[in-house]
Each structure stands twice: as structure tokens, then as C-alpha cells.
Design an enzyme around this catalytic site. Structure first.
Site, PDB file in Angstrom:
ATOM      1  N   SER A  59       0.835  -1.201   0.000  1.00  0.00           N
ATOM      2  CA  SER A  59       0.000   0.000   0.000  1.00  0.00           C
ATOM      3  C   SER A  59       0.865   1.243   0.000  1.00  0.00           C
ATOM      4  CB  SER A  59      -0.879   0.013   1.257  1.00  0.00           C
ATOM      5  OG  SER A  59      -1.571   1.242   1.360  1.00  0.00           O
ATOM      6  N   TYR A 112      -1.863  -0.787  10.332  1.00  0.00           N
ATOM      7  CA  TYR A 112      -2.061  -1.294   8.956  1.00  0.00           C
ATOM      8  C   TYR A 112      -0.878  -0.890   8.078  1.00  0.00           C
ATOM      9  CZ  TYR A 112      -3.991  -1.120   4.186  1.00  0.00           C
ATOM     10  OH  TYR A 112      -4.188  -1.245   2.831  1.00  0.00           O
TER      11      TYR A 112
HETATM   12  P1  NAP Z   1     -11.638  -5.327   0.492  1.00  0.00           P
HETATM   13  O1  NAP Z   1     -12.542  -4.835  -0.574  1.00  0.00           O
HETATM   14  O2  NAP Z   1     -11.880  -4.944   1.915  1.00  0.00           O
HETATM   15  O3  NAP Z   1     -11.551  -6.931   0.392  1.00  0.00           O
HETATM   16  C1  NAP Z   1     -10.745  -7.626   1.282  1.00  0.00           C
HETATM   17  C2  NAP Z   1     -10.675  -9.067   0.845  1.00  0.00           C
HETATM   18  O4  NAP Z   1      -9.788  -9.784   1.731  1.00  0.00           O
HETATM   19  C3  NAP Z   1     -12.002  -9.791   0.917  1.00  0.00           C
HETATM   20  O5  NAP Z   1     -12.076 -10.665  -0.195  1.00  0.00           O
HETATM   21  C4  NAP Z   1     -11.901 -10.595   2.218  1.00  0.00           C
HETATM   22  O6  NAP Z   1     -12.688 -11.782   2.213  1.00  0.00           O
HETATM   23  C5  NAP Z   1     -10.440 -10.952   2.201  1.00  0.00           C
HETATM   24  N1  NAP Z   1      -9.876 -11.334   3.499  1.00  0.00           N
HETATM   25  C6  NAP Z   1      -9.788 -10.582   4.617  1.00  0.00           C
HETATM   26  N2  NAP Z   1      -9.187 -11.287   5.595  1.00  0.00           N
HETATM   27  C7  NAP Z   1      -8.895 -12.510   5.068  1.00  0.00           C
HETATM   28  C8  NAP Z   1      -8.283 -13.681   5.579  1.00  0.00           C
HETATM   29  N3  NAP Z   1      -7.845 -13.737   6.852  1.00  0.00           N
HETATM   30  N4  NAP Z   1      -8.161 -14.746   4.768  1.00  0.00           N
HETATM   31  C9  NAP Z   1      -8.603 -14.705   3.490  1.00  0.00           C
HETATM   32  N5  NAP Z   1      -9.179 -13.614   2.942  1.00  0.00           N
HETATM   33  C10 NAP Z   1      -9.330 -12.538   3.727  1.00  0.00           C
HETATM   34  O7  NAP Z   1     -10.117  -4.898   0.191  1.00  0.00           O
HETATM   35  P2  NAP Z   1      -9.463  -4.100  -1.051  1.00  0.00           P
HETATM   36  O8  NAP Z   1      -9.654  -2.664  -0.822  1.00  0.00           O
HETATM   37  O9  NAP Z   1      -9.836  -4.729  -2.330  1.00  0.00           O
HETATM   38  O10 NAP Z   1      -7.916  -4.382  -0.732  1.00  0.00           O
HETATM   39  C11 NAP Z   1      -7.208  -5.477  -1.291  1.00  0.00           C
HETATM   40  C12 NAP Z   1      -5.754  -5.322  -0.904  1.00  0.00           C
HETATM   41  O11 NAP Z   1      -5.277  -4.061  -1.385  1.00  0.00           O
HETATM   42  C13 NAP Z   1      -5.518  -5.314   0.606  1.00  0.00           C
HETATM   43  O12 NAP Z   1      -4.325  -5.983   0.916  1.00  0.00           O
HETATM   44  C14 NAP Z   1      -5.389  -3.838   0.925  1.00  0.00           C
HETATM   45  O13 NAP Z   1      -4.620  -3.628   2.076  1.00  0.00           O
HETATM   46  C15 NAP Z   1      -4.705  -3.340  -0.323  1.00  0.00           C
HETATM   47  N6  NAP Z   1      -4.891  -1.896  -0.549  1.00  0.00           N
HETATM   48  C16 NAP Z   1      -6.128  -1.370  -0.744  1.00  0.00           C
HETATM   49  C17 NAP Z   1      -6.255   0.005  -0.954  1.00  0.00           C
HETATM   50  C18 NAP Z   1      -7.570   0.663  -1.180  1.00  0.00           C
HETATM   51  O14 NAP Z   1      -7.616   1.914  -1.277  1.00  0.00           O
HETATM   52  N7  NAP Z   1      -8.678  -0.051  -1.271  1.00  0.00           N
HETATM   53  C19 NAP Z   1      -5.121   0.812  -0.962  1.00  0.00           C
HETATM   54  C20 NAP Z   1      -3.871   0.232  -0.759  1.00  0.00           C
HETATM   55  C21 NAP Z   1      -3.769  -1.131  -0.560  1.00  0.00           C
HETATM   56  P3  NAP Z   1     -14.244 -11.771   2.727  1.00  0.00           P
HETATM   57  O15 NAP Z   1     -15.032 -11.082   1.634  1.00  0.00           O
HETATM   58  O16 NAP Z   1     -14.606 -13.200   2.853  1.00  0.00           O
HETATM   59  O17 NAP Z   1     -14.260 -11.011   4.005  1.00  0.00           O
END
Ligand code: NAP
Length: 251
Positions: free
Chosen positions: A146, A160
Site C-alpha cells: 500500500s 495497517y
Molecule cells: P476489500 O474490498 O476490503 O476486500 C478484502 C478481501 O480480503 C475480501 O475478499 C476478504 O474476504 C479478504 N480477506 C480478509 N481477511 C482474510 C483472511 N484472513 N483470509 C482470506 N481472505 C481474507 O479490500 P481491497 O480494498 O480490495 O484491498 C485489497 C488489498 O489491497 C488489501 O491488501 C489492501 O490492504 C490493499 N490496498 C487497498 C487500498 C484501497 O484503497 N482499497 C489501498 C492500498 C492497498 P471476505 O469477503 O470473505 O471477508
């Protein structure tokens, strides 16, 4: 990655960036494991979308922080689609926005458990199976870090941010350790991306609030990140080892 190895596990692929990456990977000819933790309906929805486009996918519930779950997932995918050639360590969690001193020790553990230990366990399992010295065919691992690893996310979620910093270091070390085994390890750092994750932080409209701070003047779409992830996974990136791509619109 050769055609025979086009099997990919994407952790946390039921929603957001992971789901976008799963859909795009299937369009590019990968057989896809849509991993999730709890949200079965959403994961099955991604699989159905892939199937209706003529692609191959399977939804598997596995907590990335649980060694047995992860080993079982790799076994199941290998049985269904053949040896796993790529892993995207995408699953991640954050807590409600808070100052550092306001965060409970339980939460420190929960965030690090999923974001750090979970990614470590999945990478370890992938390396074991992909390593040429173990009879594997090599492969590719992409860690999803991130922008927060750089900014530290003060007043929001330093825990985080630090978990993502750990992924940056893990990528640097593991990439150099396993390159001779035919495994490329790389990393993507998304910026402010429109997903449901910001609601988990207590501010669903966070990306729109921050648009004016983004040089490109727009929030990121999950597909913006998925393209970078899949480029690093692919044979187009054959000489990228320990690389990181910021997908932040210039932040
Ligand atoms: P999101 O929409 O909140 O989705 C999170 C996903 O992770 C869901 O599929 C969830 O499954 C799964 N998950 C959570 N804990 C888990 C575990 N213990 N085992 C297996 N699966 C698990 O997240 P996102 O925004 O797409 O983010 C994806 C990645 O990008 C993350 O690593 C996040 O830190 C990174 N990121 C995101 C942003 C942003 O702005 N969105 C920015 C920088 C980095 P369930 O649906 O079953 O709960």
C-alpha cells in the site's frame, strides 16, 4: 509463466481489488482460485461471472493466516487445475481510523496476523511447491502492499501501514532468495482505490475526500491495480525481480 502453469491463486478475491484481478486473470486465460474468508456469496458471484464468460474458476474459503487452511487450498487448486504457477497475496484488513495510542493490542495482533503472517504463510506454501529444487516449475508471487507503507497513515491506521511495510521488506528479501529457484517475487502499492475497505476504516467516502490531493485528480479503480498485478505475474515481466509498482495516481 508458461501456458501449462496458468493457474493462479488470488487471496481475498471475493471483493475489491482481488475480485477485479480474478476477473481480469480469467479473461487472460488463467484458471483462477477465488480465495475468501467469510463472504461466500460474493466469492461464488465472482466465480459465476468468470464461468459465464467461458473462464475457469473455483471459490475456496481459507483464512490466509491459518497454515492448514492454506495448504488445503493449494492442494485443492492443484487437484482441480494443475500446479499453481502464481500467487497474489492480496487479502488484507484494516481497523477503524484512530490515533496509534487509541488502538488496542488485540487489534495490533489481528491486523498483523492477516496482513503479515497470512501473506508469509501463503508465500511459504507457494515457494515450497514452485521451487525447482523441489521439482517445481518456478512461478510468480505478487504482494499487494500500500501507499500507506510509505505514508505511515498517521491518525488513521499506523498498524495497517506498518503491516504493509513488512510486505515491502519481505518482497525485497524473498525475491532475491528464490529467484534462483525460478520464482519471481514482486510488489504493487495501490493508492486510494474505490473499494469497500474504506467503510471498514469508518469512512466510506474516504477516496472522494482525498481526490484533491491526488495529482491525477481521481480515485483509483480496482482495475487500475489489477492491470499492474497481472503484468508483474505475466511473462511480460520476466526480468522484474523484487520490483515494486506504485499505482497511486501520483501520490
Ligand atoms: P476489500 O474490498 O476490503 O476486500 C478484502 C478481501 O480480503 C475480501 O475478499 C476478504 O474476504 C479478504 N480477506 C480478509 N481477511 C482474510 C483472511 N484472513 N483470509 C482470506 N481472505 C481474507 O479490500 P481491497 O480494498 O480490495 O484491498 C485489497 C488489498 O489491497 C488489501 O491488501 C489492501 O490492504 C490493499 N490496498 C487497498 C487500498 C484501497 O484503497 N482499497 C489501498 C492500498 C492497498 P471476505 O469477503 O470473505 O471477508
Amino acid at each position: 509463466m508458461g501456458e501449462a502453469q496458468k493457474t493462479i491463486i488470488i487471496t481475498g478475491a471475493s471483493r475489491g481489488i482481488g475480485a477485479a484481478t480474478a476477473l481480469m486473470a480469467a479473461r487472460e486465460g488463467y484458471a483462477v482460485c477465488v480465495n475468501y474468508r467469510r463472504n461466500r456469496d460474493a466469492a461464488e458471484g465472482v466465480v459465476q461471472q468468470i464461468a459465464s464468460g467461458g473462464g475457469r474458476a473455483i471459490a475456496i474459503a481459507a483464512n490466509v493466516a491459518n497454515e492448514r487452511d492454506v495448504a488445503g487450498m493449494f492442494d485443492q487448486v492443484a487437484g482441480e487445475f494443475g500446479p499453481v504457477g502464481a500467487l497474489v497475496n492480496n487479502a488484507g484488513v484494516l481497523g477503524t481510523q484512530s490515533t496509534f495510542s487509541g488502538i488496542s493490542v488485540d487489534r495490533f495482533r489481528r491486523i498483523l496476523e492477516t496482513n503479515v503472517i497470512g501473506a508469509f504463510i501463503c508465500a511459504k506454501e507457494a515457494v515450497r511447491r514452485m521451487s525447482r529444487s523441489n521439482g517445481g516449475d518456478g512461478g510468480s508471487i505478487v504482494n499487494v502492499s500500500s501507499l500507506a507503507a510509505r505514508s505511515g497513515a498517521p491518525f488513521e491506521y499506523v498498524d495497517y501501514a506498518a503491516s504493509k511495510g513488512a510486505l515491502d521488506s519481505m518482497t525485497a528479501g524473498l525475491a532475491r532468495e528464490v529467484a534462483p529457484e525460478g520464482i519471481r517475487v514482486n510488489l504493487v502499492r495501490p493508492g486510494f482505490i474505490y473499494t469497500g475497505m474504506h467503510a471498514d476504516g469508518g469512512e466510506p467516502g474516504r477516496v472522494d475526500r482525498l481526490v484533491s490531493t491526488i495529482p491525477l485528480q481521481r480515485g483509483g479503480e480496482p482495475d487500475d491495480v489489477a492491470r499492474a498485478i497481472l503484468w508483474l505475474v505475466s511473462d511480460k515481466a520476466t526480468y522484474a525481480v523484487g520490483a515494486s509498482i506504485d499505482v497511486t495516481g501520483g501520490v
